[in-house]
Every structure is written in C-alpha cells, then in structure tokens.
Enzyme design. Structure first.
Site, short mmCIF file in Angstrom:
data_model
loop_
_atom_site.label_atom_id
_atom_site.label_comp_id
_atom_site.label_asym_id
_atom_site.label_seq_id
_atom_site.Cartn_x
_atom_site.Cartn_y
_atom_site.Cartn_z
CG ASP A 247 2.27 1.84 -0.17
OD1 ASP A 247 0.91 1.98 -0.89
OD2 ASP A 247 3.21 2.04 -0.81
CG ASP B 67 1.68 -3.77 1.52
OD1 ASP B 67 1.07 -3.94 0.45
OD2 ASP B 67 2.91 -3.25 1.82
CB SER C 260 2.82 -7.59 -8.27
OG SER C 260 3.08 -6.93 -7.37
CD GLU D 230 17.25 -6.59 -8.04
OE1 GLU D 230 17.20 -5.59 -8.76
OE2 GLU D 230 17.28 -7.62 -8.13
CE LYS E 260 8.74 -3.24 -4.02
NZ LYS E 260 8.15 -1.97 -4.01
CG ASP F 176 8.78 4.67 -4.28
OD1 ASP F 176 7.82 4.05 -5.10
OD2 ASP F 176 8.57 5.40 -3.54
NE ARG G 284 3.21 -3.55 -12.55
CZ ARG G 284 3.20 -3.72 -11.32
NH1 ARG G 284 4.06 -4.45 -10.96
NH2 ARG G 284 2.67 -2.99 -10.44
CE1 TYR H 82 12.90 -4.86 -11.89
CE2 TYR H 82 13.67 -2.77 -11.47
CZ TYR H 82 12.61 -3.66 -11.82
OH TYR H 82 11.25 -2.99 -11.71
CE LYS I 74 6.54 -2.36 0.13
NZ LYS I 74 5.31 -2.20 0.17
CB CYS J 53 -27.32 11.56 4.16
SG CYS J 53 -26.55 11.81 2.71
CB CYS K 5 -29.72 14.02 0.44
SG CYS K 5 -30.13 12.12 1.13
CB CYS L 236 -27.24 8.12 2.33
SG CYS L 236 -28.49 8.98 1.63
CB CYS M 139 -28.47 11.04 -1.98
SG CYS M 139 -26.81 11.53 -1.06
#
Length: 706
Positions: free
Chosen positions: A44, A48, A93, A127, A129, A131, A150, A239, A327, A421, A424, A445, A451
């Site tokens: 995250d 971010d 968001s 308030e 947050k 999870d 959502r 909320y 955060k 690669c 292949c 590749c 491949c």
C-alpha cells in the site's frame, strides 16, 4: 536519467508528460492485479507513493492531466455473479496524508478554498479509518430496500440479503421524521476476537483458515448463499451517506449522532477538532489505542464538519475535497531472502520476485516480495541469502525496504539478471525509446507468441473479468487447455465445443471434469459470443491499452468494424511521414504517442490480424453506446477566463466537472463553451475568432444550477 528518478520540481514539461503516461500505465496495472486478479504486487505504501507522485506532477502541470489519470479512477468493476446496483451518488475514495505537514497543507487548502479569514473557525471531525469493506444501504420510508458494495464507485454489487444478516444493520430505522429516502454508508468488518473464533471453527472442520479479518469480511459478504454470511460474525460502523431527501443535521457530527439514534452502530472514538494541532492529537491518540482495539484500523479520516462547507468544497473525480485519510506507517519485519524467481508476464516483461523465509507482518504470513526490476535489485544490492527488512502496508505482497549488510553471508554474490527468457530461451532485451533515447526499465522476452509464458498470460487476459469474462475458464483451466493443445489462441475458445464433439477424448472424460461442468463451460463460452467494444479492445492485450484507453478508443470509433479498419490503416501507414489516421487517433484526448506506437506494432503483426479475422467469424461486437445521467453540458469542454465574482474559480470548475464537463485551461477548436468574467483577455479573443460560444458568469450560474 530515467523520468521516474527525476524529482517532480526538476521535470520539464516533456518529461512530465512521459512520466504521467508511465504512472497511468503502471498504476492501472497494479489496480488490475489488486482488484481483478487478487494478486497485488506492491505494498500500500509503495502504491500510495505512485499515486502521490502522479498527483504532484498533475499539480505542477495541470494541463497535462490525462483522461486515464489514476486521479480519475476509484475501486473496481462489480462481479457479474451479483446483480448490479448503480449508486445514486458516487461512492468516492479518499486522498491520503502521510505526515503532519500533509495534514496542515490540507487544512490550509480548505481554508483558502472557502476564503476563510484568520478569525473564522474551521472545525473538522476525526474518526478511525476502519480496514473493512465499504457498503451502501438504501432506506425508503425507514425500511432497508437495498444494500450494495462500492464496486467501481458508480455501480456496486447488490448484496442486500447478505447485509440483512448483520446485527448492526437495522431492517427498519427507529424514530420519527425519517427521510423518505436516505442511503447510509459505512464499513463492514470483523472483530479480532470473532476472527480468531471463526478460524478455530474453520480448522476444526478441516477447512482452510482465513488470512486476516478484512479478507474474511470481504469473502463473507460475497457469498451467493446468505446463510453462509449469516454464520460469519460481521459488524458494521455507519459513518457517511449517499442520496438523501433530507439530511438529519447540518454538520457531520450531527448526522452521525442521528444515525446512532436510528439504530446504527457508530464509532465512539469520533471527535471534533478545531485546528491542526487537535487533528494531530487525535491521530496520536488513535495510533496509541490501535493495539488495544478489537478491530483493524489503518489511519484516521478527517472531514470538514459543516455540511454547507462540504457542499461548497465539492469533489474531484475520485475524492472529496473536504476529507482526507491520514495513513499509519507501514508495518515492518526482518527475514531472509532465500531465492529470486523470474516471472514472465503476458507482455513478455521479466519480473523478479523475492522468495522470503515466511514471516508474520501485521498479522499476515508473507513469503513473497516484489523486486520490480533489475535496476531496483542493483540499487538496493539485494542478494540471495541476505537478511532484509520487509514492509507491509495493507493486505498486499510486501516490499523489501533495505538489506542488512552486516548480516550478509560471505557466499552471497551480486544477482545477475537473466538475458535469456526462462520460459522459452529467447533473448530478453531492454527496449530503447526511439523518441527519448532512454532505456526501458523493464527487460522483455522477444519470443512473442512462441513464448508459452506470454501465450498463456495473453489467454488469461483475454478471458479475464474486464475482458471476455468467461465463467469457469480461469487461470488453471487456461493453463491446462494450453498444455493439452486444446486452446492455443483466443479463437480456439469459441471452437472448443465443436471440436469437443468430434474428439476421441471429450472434455467430460478429462480429469477434473464431468458432463455437467463441461456443459456449463460451453454455455458460458456461448454467452460471451456477443461482447461490448471496450471489452473487446481491452481483451486484445495491446501494450498500454488498459480499460480506460480501450474505452476512449471505443467511444471514438463506435463500432468494431470501424476500429479494426482504422487500426489496419494505421499499421499500413506506419512508415509514412504523414498519416491522416495517425493524426486522427492522436487527436483523441488521452491517447498519446506510446499508445499509437503500440497499436501500430500490434496491427502490423500478420498473425494478430489473422487472429482477429478468425475471431470476427465467431463473435459479434456491440456498438459502443454512452450510458449514465447526462446534463446539458455533459461531455463538453469548458474554459473559464477572467474574474469570477460570485463563485471562486475552483468552485466553478468543481461544479462543471460534477455535471460531466471537462474543464480546460486553453481555448481551441475543441472548446465548446467559454465562461468569461471581467478582465477576460486573449482567451476570450481567441474564442471569438474561433466562433466558440461565450457566456458571462450569470449565464453560467443559470445553466449549472448554481
């Protein structure tokens, strides 16, 4: 120097444009991994950081903001397993703050927007947050009529029956004078104590334990059988709200108090804060209490308390201006890097993944970490056998923060990134941008369709949720069908049933299949013979053409026939100095040179054209049609110039964007409307020269409902 390593303040306009294109593609790829594939590749905190860099560049170069900008996107599309539930008001968001300075900047930015004087108070709420999983509950005359996830912010999944099983969600609201319609929003979560008890029951029954409370809550909500959801100990904090005939209060705090009176559980830690110091104090208090809480929180949410201020502030495309999430720092742990695995993606990109000695970080056992690319490995000097610090911020694959060189074994040697690669044996090269002369950070590749790693991944992309979305044809089935020679290219999918009838070993006789499961798969394939144009374009797996770009192309061309014809012409004119079709495609707002080059490369390849020709014999592509509510200015490009006296420029722009218009800083032939206030100069003159409609501020307020 690569653009990603240049500080934002030092970027030129050309570098900023290139960097925004890179960020848009990279963030969209991470969104797809997180929301569609349930296989996130970065933490995250790192995600971010990408979004923050994108926002900083857009702030410095606002005219360069792309239509497919990450700042315009939120959430993920709903699953077809559930009935779709359009939201009357989008579920947005939140922008993020990562330190005290960010919080102070947000507070001052709000004050400036509202033009508050030094003596004018500005109160915010704070308030925890939660999870968990966001949900929207629609009540009509006090009775719950629909509950939804959502989704992508505009359309969610109808999970009413499952939400009714949660004790914290009332079927009928208590009290008098209830609004005729109100949508109550909040977070579904699972308490730590309930989660532990649930896992004990899972293990006792011989079932797999859940990884963490959020995963358990999300999985429980998306059960097709509500009895399963009812057996899971889910809870709900209210909320926020969506559509409402009447809002029960004139402040954020007052509305939440009304929710509690109606029978909802609200968070008792919510408080009012009169200044930045009070906001930071709340953050410190909540952080200290975090280990003692019986539920997960990953930060603090600050919201402007007065609702009239919230209305004035409005929102940008994906987040309100009146709220921000502060955060908590990422969680870290120490472990040993036991190996580095090179994975080959559908575009041929070689991606290094660190294989870690399993370690618990933030309550989750992790054993993999992304290493991004060979430059990142060299920069951090990561070696097999190293002791490393890993960081996790959210339920994702963690990142390696740093190496502990003092604990490095003598046998550890610098890691040599493969030039061949592993899938292949073809050469793996780092492309050089012909425009900038810079070397691509990713090694790819060159094997193309020979491949197997790319072929399988391309097929997986073709049937993925946002492409053809064929139920029952997941990653394992694609891999098995490819190895068995049943499906080598996309068109093989739509001939599978016919070939199966003639096969000496029909699908129903193969391991893991039966008559009913084979019948179900063929029916699912048959149901996808008709597909929307944006999905078809996205399914082709063209580099740089994600969902947003696919939709832009679909909107421009309208039909599959016109799109394919134009792309073939684009490829045929690839070597021409002047190309009308290239100029026309480049004129599509949001489609840049990198996309044009990728389209030319894809359609210049004969086998790609041949394959599309085979597909068109087997499927139908729907004509693209716009959907959603439209205003009189929806889809129009508007320029504001001169001084606005009755509203601020920011408020006028926010209102225009809310009504579906695009606000531009320059007048051109593409401009539909110019709003000119006193002092308008060159922009007004140019609009008059071009014959663009021009109105004054009063007329703007009239058509915008201001």
């Amino acid at each position: 120097m690569k653009t990603e390593s240049i500080p934002v303040a030092a970027l030129t306009q050309a570098q900023a444009e290139e960097e925004l294109a890179r960020l848009a593609a990279e963030i969209e790829a991470h969104d797809n991994r997180y929301y569609q594939q349930d296989a996130p590749a970065i933490s995250d905190a790192e995600y971010d950081a990408l979004r923050l860099r994108n926002a900083e560049i857009e702030a410095r170069f606002p005219a360069l903001r792309r239509p497919d900008s990450p700042s315009l996107r939120v959430g993920a599309a709903p699953l077809d397993a559930f009935k779709k539930a359009p939201h009357a008001r989008p579920m947005l968001s939140l922008d993020n703050a990562f330190d005290d300075r960010d919080v102070a900047d947000f507070y001052e930015r709000v004050r400036r927007f509202l033009r508050l004087g030094d003596a004018d108070p500005l109160v915010l709420t704070a308030e925890p947050k939660i999870d968990g999983v966001s949900a929207n509950l629609r009540y009509e005359n006090g009775r719950l009529v629909r509950g939804a996830t959502r989704g992508d912010g505009l359309v969610g999944e109808d999970i009413t029956a499952n939400l009714r099983t949660i004790a914290d969600i009332p079927d009928n609201l208590a009290g008098d004078d209830l609004p005729a319609v109100i949508e109550v929003r909040g977070e579904v979560y699972m308490a730590h104590s309930d989660f532990a008890a649930l896992n004990e029951r899972q293990q006792a029954a011989g079932k797999q334990a859940f990884m963490n409370p959020r995963n358990a809550a999300a999985g429980s909500l998306r059960q097709l059988d509500s009895k399963v959801t009812a057996a899971r100990p889910l809870r709900f904090f209210a909320y926020a709200w969506g559509e409402a005939d009447a809002v029960p209060g004139d402040t954020q705090m007052a509305v939440i108090e009304a929710f509690a009176n109606w029978g909802f559980t609200t968070n008792p830690m919510m408080r009012r804060c009169a200044d930045v110091a009070a906001l930071i104090a709340a953050y410190t208090d909540f952080s200290a209490l975090r280990p003692e809480l019986d539920y997960d929180i990953d930060g603090v949410v600050y919201k402007v308390d007065r609702l009239d201020y919230q209305q004035r502030l409005g929102a940008v495309s994906r987040a309100p201006r009146w709220a921000i999430a502060h955060k908590f720092p990422a969680e870290q742990a120490q472990t040993v890097l036991e190996d580095i695995d090179i994975q080959v993606g559908r575009t041929g990109a070689l991606t290094p993944v660190a294989k870690l000695r399993p370690v618990t970080v933030g309550g989750v056992v992790v054993s993999n970490a992304t290493l991004h690319n060979e430059d990142e490995i060299a920069r951090k000097d990561v070696r097999i056998g190293d002791t490393v610090i890993v960081q996790r911020a959210g339920d994702v694959i963690p990142q390696i923060v740093r190496v502990l060189p003092e604990r490095r074994p003598q046998s550890a040697v610098p890691f040599e990134f493969p030039r061949i690669c592993p899938a292949c044996g073809s050469h793996a090269e780092r492309e050089i941008n012909k425009n900038t002369g810079k070397t691509d950070v990713v090694r790819r590749c060159s094997g193309g369709l020979i491949c197997p790693a790319q072929a399988v991944e391309r097929l997986k992309h073709f049937v993925s949720r946002d492409a053809f979305d064929i139920d029952g044809l997941g990653s394992k089935q694609v891999e098995a069908f490819y190895m068995a020679g049943l499906v080598q290219r996309p068109s093989d999918i739509f001939t599978l049933a016919a070939r199966d009838e003639r096969s000496l070993t029909p699908l129903r006789q193969r391991e893991g299949w039966g008559a009913q499961s084979a019948k179900n798969l063929f029916a699912a394939i048959e149901a996808r013979r008709r597909i929307e144009l944006p999905r078809f374009i996205y399914a082709l797996g063209i580099r740089y053409v994600g969902q947003t770009t696919a939709r832009l192309l679909a909107k421009h061309f309208g039909t599959g026939a016109l799109f394919i014809s134009a792309m073939q012409q684009l490829a045929d004119e690839a070597e021409c100095e002047e190309s009308e079709i290239r100029d026309a495609v480049l004129a599509i707002d949001g489609v840049g040179p990198a996309v044009i080059d990728a389209l030319q490369i894809f359609f210049s390849e004969p086998h790609n054209r041949d394959e599309i020709g085979e597909l068109l014999k087997l499927i139908d592509i729907e004509e693209f049609k716009q959907s959603g509510q439209q205003s009189t200015i929806s889809g129009k490009t508007i320029v504001f110039t001169g001084k606005l006296e009755k509203v601020t420029r920011s408020e006028a722009k926010a209102r225009a964007e809310a009504l579906g218009a695009k606000v531009s800083s320059a007048v051109s032939a593409k401009t539909d409307l110019v709003v000119a206030g006193p002092g308008a100069g060159s922009k007004l003159k140019k609009a008059q020269e071009l014959g663009v409609e021009t109105i004054d501020e009063d007329s703007w307020l009239e058509i915008s409902g201001g």
